[in-house]
Design an enzyme around this catalytic site. Structure first.
Site: not given
Length: 95
Positions: A22, A45, A52-53, A79
């Site tokens: 962040y 979002n 955003c993850h 991912e």
DNA sequence: CTAATGACCATTA
DNA sequence: ATAATGGCCATTA
């Protein structure tokens, strides 16, 4: 000039398999002390085009997620992001 | 306008 | 290692 849009734009620059904190996002958009507000913006979002993850805490723990920290972790894992005991490996963090 | 709210952070104990 | 603390700031009530 819209804060949330700046946040989303920065977020999109995080490649798959990597994460940013962040705090890093805050710095990217030129507001180095707005890390908390960054989380607020990401919380709202709803676009699937904004990953955003991929944004985590500076201590490398997972941080929050609108649909549950659980989901966030598995999405990252899917991912290719390595998580160890609730912590993302340093190697997966953007420099 | 003020006050409360958070997907946070760094420091301190 | 964890927990408390004070700070930070955009958004919302």
């Amino acid at each position: 000039m819209a804060f949330p849009e700046d946040v989303f734009r920065a977020c999109r620059r995080i490649p798959k398999g990597k994460v940013a904190t962040y705090s890093q996002i805050a710095r990217m958009i030129g507001r180095p002390r707005s890390c908390r507000a960054v989380g607020n913006a990401l919380n709202k979002n709803r676009s699937p085009f904004v990953p955003c993850h991929r944004v985590i805490r500076s201590d490398l723990s997972i941080g929050g997620f609108a649909h549950g920290t659980k989901k966030k972790a598995e999405m990252l894992k899917k991912e290719g992001v390595s998580i160890e005991k609730g912590r993302v490996l340093r190697a997966c963090v953007i420099r």
